[in-house]
Write an enzyme that holds these catalytic residues in place. Structure first.
Site, mmCIF file in Angstrom:
data_model
loop_
_atom_site.group_PDB
_atom_site.id
_atom_site.type_symbol
_atom_site.label_atom_id
_atom_site.label_comp_id
_atom_site.label_asym_id
_atom_site.label_seq_id
_atom_site.Cartn_x
_atom_site.Cartn_y
_atom_site.Cartn_z
ATOM 1 N N THR A 170 -1.131 21.060 7.135
ATOM 2 C CA THR A 170 -1.232 21.025 5.829
ATOM 3 C C THR A 170 -2.323 22.031 5.249
ATOM 4 O OG1 THR A 170 -1.720 19.656 3.857
ATOM 5 C CG2 THR A 170 -2.284 18.946 6.154
ATOM 6 N N ASP A 171 -2.291 22.271 4.019
ATOM 7 C CA ASP A 171 -3.606 23.043 3.396
ATOM 8 C C ASP A 171 -4.684 22.086 3.141
ATOM 9 O OD1 ASP A 171 -2.243 21.723 1.385
ATOM 10 O OD2 ASP A 171 -2.020 23.316 -0.146
ATOM 11 N N GLU A 172 -4.200 20.801 3.082
ATOM 12 C CA GLU A 172 -5.267 19.694 2.893
ATOM 13 C C GLU A 172 -6.326 19.768 3.839
ATOM 14 O OE1 GLU A 172 -4.699 15.870 1.546
ATOM 15 O OE2 GLU A 172 -2.746 16.332 0.550
ATOM 16 N N TYR A 183 -5.918 10.980 5.494
ATOM 17 C CA TYR A 183 -4.860 11.551 6.055
ATOM 18 C C TYR A 183 -5.133 12.996 6.442
ATOM 19 C CZ TYR A 183 -0.909 14.965 5.249
ATOM 20 O OH TYR A 183 0.028 16.045 5.262
ATOM 21 N N LYS A 211 -4.697 14.602 10.014
ATOM 22 C CA LYS A 211 -4.064 16.121 10.175
ATOM 23 C C LYS A 211 -4.908 17.196 10.969
ATOM 24 C CE LYS A 211 -0.236 16.929 9.285
ATOM 25 N NZ LYS A 211 1.063 16.646 10.244
HETATM 26 P P1 NAD Z 1 7.657 12.250 5.289
HETATM 27 O O1 NAD Z 1 6.642 11.080 5.358
HETATM 28 O O2 NAD Z 1 8.696 12.437 4.391
HETATM 29 O O3 NAD Z 1 8.648 12.051 6.714
HETATM 30 C C1 NAD Z 1 7.931 11.501 7.987
HETATM 31 C C2 NAD Z 1 8.721 11.368 8.961
HETATM 32 O O4 NAD Z 1 7.988 10.938 10.124
HETATM 33 C C3 NAD Z 1 9.569 10.264 8.506
HETATM 34 O O5 NAD Z 1 10.930 10.311 8.942
HETATM 35 C C4 NAD Z 1 8.960 8.983 9.685
HETATM 36 O O6 NAD Z 1 9.967 8.101 9.850
HETATM 37 C C5 NAD Z 1 8.523 9.843 10.719
HETATM 38 N N1 NAD Z 1 7.535 9.147 11.564
HETATM 39 C C6 NAD Z 1 6.420 8.591 11.229
HETATM 40 N N2 NAD Z 1 5.601 8.144 12.215
HETATM 41 C C7 NAD Z 1 6.276 8.210 13.106
HETATM 42 C C8 NAD Z 1 6.058 8.185 14.585
HETATM 43 N N3 NAD Z 1 4.931 7.469 15.296
HETATM 44 N N4 NAD Z 1 7.194 8.545 15.494
HETATM 45 C C9 NAD Z 1 8.193 9.220 15.172
HETATM 46 N N5 NAD Z 1 8.409 9.422 13.904
HETATM 47 C C10 NAD Z 1 7.372 9.168 12.993
HETATM 48 O O7 NAD Z 1 6.791 13.427 5.591
HETATM 49 P P2 NAD Z 1 7.060 14.877 5.057
HETATM 50 O O8 NAD Z 1 6.632 15.193 3.688
HETATM 51 O O9 NAD Z 1 8.419 15.517 5.181
HETATM 52 O O10 NAD Z 1 5.938 15.739 5.817
HETATM 53 C C11 NAD Z 1 6.298 16.272 7.246
HETATM 54 C C12 NAD Z 1 5.252 17.048 7.767
HETATM 55 O O11 NAD Z 1 4.592 17.918 6.923
HETATM 56 C C13 NAD Z 1 3.918 15.895 8.007
HETATM 57 O O12 NAD Z 1 3.343 16.315 9.097
HETATM 58 C C14 NAD Z 1 3.109 16.373 6.993
HETATM 59 O O13 NAD Z 1 1.532 16.083 7.374
HETATM 60 C C15 NAD Z 1 3.370 17.902 6.785
HETATM 61 N N6 NAD Z 1 3.394 18.411 5.403
HETATM 62 C C16 NAD Z 1 3.706 17.931 4.355
HETATM 63 C C17 NAD Z 1 3.767 18.416 3.311
HETATM 64 C C18 NAD Z 1 4.313 17.893 1.872
HETATM 65 O O14 NAD Z 1 4.091 18.636 0.784
HETATM 66 N N7 NAD Z 1 5.115 16.805 1.859
HETATM 67 C C19 NAD Z 1 2.869 19.676 3.058
HETATM 68 C C20 NAD Z 1 2.080 20.191 4.132
HETATM 69 C C21 NAD Z 1 2.528 19.497 5.391
HETATM 70 O O1 DAU Z 2 -1.158 19.911 0.003
HETATM 71 C C1 DAU Z 2 -0.211 19.430 1.019
HETATM 72 C C2 DAU Z 2 -0.091 17.873 0.863
HETATM 73 O O2 DAU Z 2 0.610 17.631 -0.455
HETATM 74 C C3 DAU Z 2 0.609 17.448 2.007
HETATM 75 O O3 DAU Z 2 -0.135 17.389 3.219
HETATM 76 C C4 DAU Z 2 0.832 15.833 1.848
HETATM 77 O O4 DAU Z 2 1.749 15.176 2.877
HETATM 78 C C5 DAU Z 2 1.601 15.682 0.697
HETATM 79 O O5 DAU Z 2 1.678 14.159 0.242
HETATM 80 C C6 DAU Z 2 0.834 16.336 -0.619
HETATM 81 O O6 DAU Z 2 -0.242 15.532 -0.915
HETATM 82 P P1 DAU Z 2 -0.888 15.429 -2.274
HETATM 83 O O7 DAU Z 2 -1.882 14.421 -2.579
HETATM 84 O O8 DAU Z 2 -1.390 16.694 -2.994
HETATM 85 O O9 DAU Z 2 0.479 14.941 -2.905
HETATM 86 P P2 DAU Z 2 1.108 13.732 -3.775
HETATM 87 O O10 DAU Z 2 2.210 14.136 -4.398
HETATM 88 O O11 DAU Z 2 0.570 12.374 -3.594
HETATM 89 O O12 DAU Z 2 -0.030 14.264 -5.244
HETATM 90 C C7 DAU Z 2 -0.030 15.483 -5.862
HETATM 91 C C8 DAU Z 2 -1.156 15.760 -7.122
HETATM 92 O O13 DAU Z 2 -0.557 14.592 -8.035
HETATM 93 C C9 DAU Z 2 -2.271 15.047 -6.485
HETATM 94 O O14 DAU Z 2 -3.211 15.788 -7.290
HETATM 95 C C10 DAU Z 2 -2.375 13.588 -7.233
HETATM 96 C C11 DAU Z 2 -1.661 13.617 -8.179
HETATM 97 N N1 DAU Z 2 -0.645 12.467 -8.453
HETATM 98 C C12 DAU Z 2 0.080 11.785 -7.624
HETATM 99 C C13 DAU Z 2 0.731 10.983 -7.733
HETATM 100 C C14 DAU Z 2 1.409 10.103 -6.752
HETATM 101 C C15 DAU Z 2 -0.888 11.778 -9.726
HETATM 102 O O15 DAU Z 2 -1.511 12.210 -10.855
HETATM 103 N N2 DAU Z 2 -0.068 10.437 -10.004
HETATM 104 C C16 DAU Z 2 0.685 10.074 -8.997
HETATM 105 O O16 DAU Z 2 1.295 9.032 -9.022
#
Ligand code: NAD
Ligand code: DAU
Length: 347
Positions: free
Chosen positions: A127-129, A151, A155
């Site tokens: 992730t970019d985080e 988190y 990562k």
């Molecule tokens: P998500 O939370 O929707 O899905 C995660 C999945 O992993 C779920 O199906 C869960 O059941 C499974 N899981 C959790 N723990 C596990 C374990 N111990 N063994 C097997 N399976 C397990 O997450 P997402 O948003 O789809 O993110 C997927 C990946 O992408 C993650 O690695 C996250 O860090 C990364 N990522 C997400 C975003 C985003 O914006 N959502 C951005 C950048 C990177």
């Molecule tokens: O940048 C990549 C990341 O983006 C991924 O690695 C993470 O898995 C994914 O959850 C996401 O993280 P963020 O913290 O950026 O996403 P989130 O949707 O939780 O929040 C987006 C922004 O919105 C953040 O600045 C927090 C804000 N927010 C979020 C929620 C849930 C609010 O203001 N109110 C809210 O209720």
């Protein structure tokens, strides 16, 4: 070639599984089915008799070495794409145990198995985080990592291990760091699906602090196409940023959702800020672009079609929003187990 997709019942992993099955590649999903794992995300595959032959599902934990090894050997896995993670920042602030277990220890287990079984490609989904916040400019892949919440620290830990397994053991690891994804099937605890569904129900939209934090938005299908591109064109030992360059403040995206749904701005409620809240994420993705990848979905079209999806798939998110705490103990869980046994290999 069999591709093992961990976390394939989650948001991004399920889109990637659909993409690979569409390409008629053999896919095995390993997913623990935590609160975020949802088998309905895989319906497009499991309800299609033409696609099902390319697909297998294992319910299980990536920390379970015995299970991971069994799957890799029995399914002749040559590629691992590791999406499995605990992924929500707010949850990691409340309790980071499972983040350390899955994101760090689980990645270690997969890397060890890849090392012992001659896996040909290992994509670590990051992730970019991991870079932390940046006031101006954009992070390049070579910049120092400074994760600022549990988190993103978990990562970054996973990345460090992945890189070490490349340097020390020559496990062919590629690291993909993407920005915020959005699209269908995203668990409604994240900003976009939470705000879209709350607005649809005339509920408040809880904007943290002043709402001027900046995130960079990427449609999930574009992220999956980039990851797929890296499978072919990425170089082992290298890291790639993935973004479409759609930076936007949280309050801007909130207003966009309200406008699209024709809901009043009185639904916006500024609430207490997230602890340690990163102000701005921004990545430079010229490295992957120079190899030839580019996003296909404009922010405008992507947001519109995503909102439409949540409108037409109320059943999908309503079940989650109303029944989260029942899942593990109640009727929904039983139903899910029954459904699972109809097409999984067993574990
Ligand atoms: P998500 O939370 O929707 O899905 C995660 C999945 O992993 C779920 O199906 C869960 O059941 C499974 N899981 C959790 N723990 C596990 C374990 N111990 N063994 C097997 N399976 C397990 O997450 P997402 O948003 O789809 O993110 C997927 C990946 O992408 C993650 O690695 C996250 O860090 C990364 N990522 C997400 C975003 C985003 O914006 N959502 C951005 C950048 C990177
Ligand atoms: O940048 C990549 C990341 O983006 C991924 O690695 C993470 O898995 C994914 O959850 C996401 O993280 P963020 O913290 O950026 O996403 P989130 O949707 O939780 O929040 C987006 C922004 O919105 C953040 O600045 C927090 C804000 N927010 C979020 C929620 C849930 C609010 O203001 N109110 C809210 O209720």
């Amino acid at each position: 070639m069999t591709i093992l997709i961990t976390g394939g019942a989650g948001f991004i992993g399920s889109h990637f599984a659909r993409l690979k099955v569409k390409q008629q590649e053999k896919v095995v999903v390993l997913d623990k089915l935590t609160y975020a794992g949802n088998l309905e995300n895989l319906d497009e595959i499991t309800k299609d008799s033409n696609k099902l032959p390319y697909f297998k599902f294992h319910k299980g934990d990536i920390c379970n070495k015995h299970l991971v090894e069994k799957i890799v050997k029995e399914e002749d896995v040559s590629v691992i794409v590791n999406f499995a993670a605990d992924s929500h920042v707010d949850r990691s602030i409340m309790n980071a145990d499972s983040f350390i277990d899955t994101d760090v220890k689980g990645t270690y287990t997969l890397l060890e198995t890849a090392k012992e079984n001659n896996v040909k490609r290992f994509i670590q989904i990051s992730t970019d985080e991991v870079y932390g916040s940046i006031a101006s400019g954009s992070f390049k892949e070579s910049d120092v990592l400074y994760p600022r919440n549990p988190y993103s620290a978990s990562k970054a830990g996973a990345e460090m291990l992945a890189n070490a397994y490349w340097v020390t053991h020559k496990v062919p690891v590629i690291i993909a760091r993407s920005c915020n994804n959005y699209g269908p099937n995203q668990y409604p605890e994240k900003l976009l699906p939470l705000f879209i569904t709350n607005a649809m129900e005339d509920k408040e939209l809880p904007v943290y602090g002043d709402g001027k934090q900046i995130r960079d938005w990427l449609h999930v299908e574009d992220n999956c196409s980039a990851i797929d591109f890296l499978l072919e064109n990425g170089k082992p030992g290298e890291t790639y940023n993935i973004s479409a360059g759609n930076e936007c403040t949280n309050i801007e995206i909130t207003n966009l959702i309200l406008n699209e749904l024709k809901k009043p701005s009185s639904l916006i409620k500024h609430v207490k800020d997230r602890v340690g809240h990163d102000r701005r994420y921004s990545i430079d993705c010229s490295k992957i672009r120079s190899l030839g990848w580019e996003p296909n979905i404009t922010f405008e079209d992507g947001i519109k079609s995503t909102i439409k999806w949540y409108i037409t798939n109320k059943d999908w998110w309503n079940k989650i929003k109303t029944g989260e705490f029942l899942k593990y103990y109640g009727k929904q869980y039983e139903e899910r187990e029954t459904k699972l046994s109809s097409y999984c290999l067993g574990s």
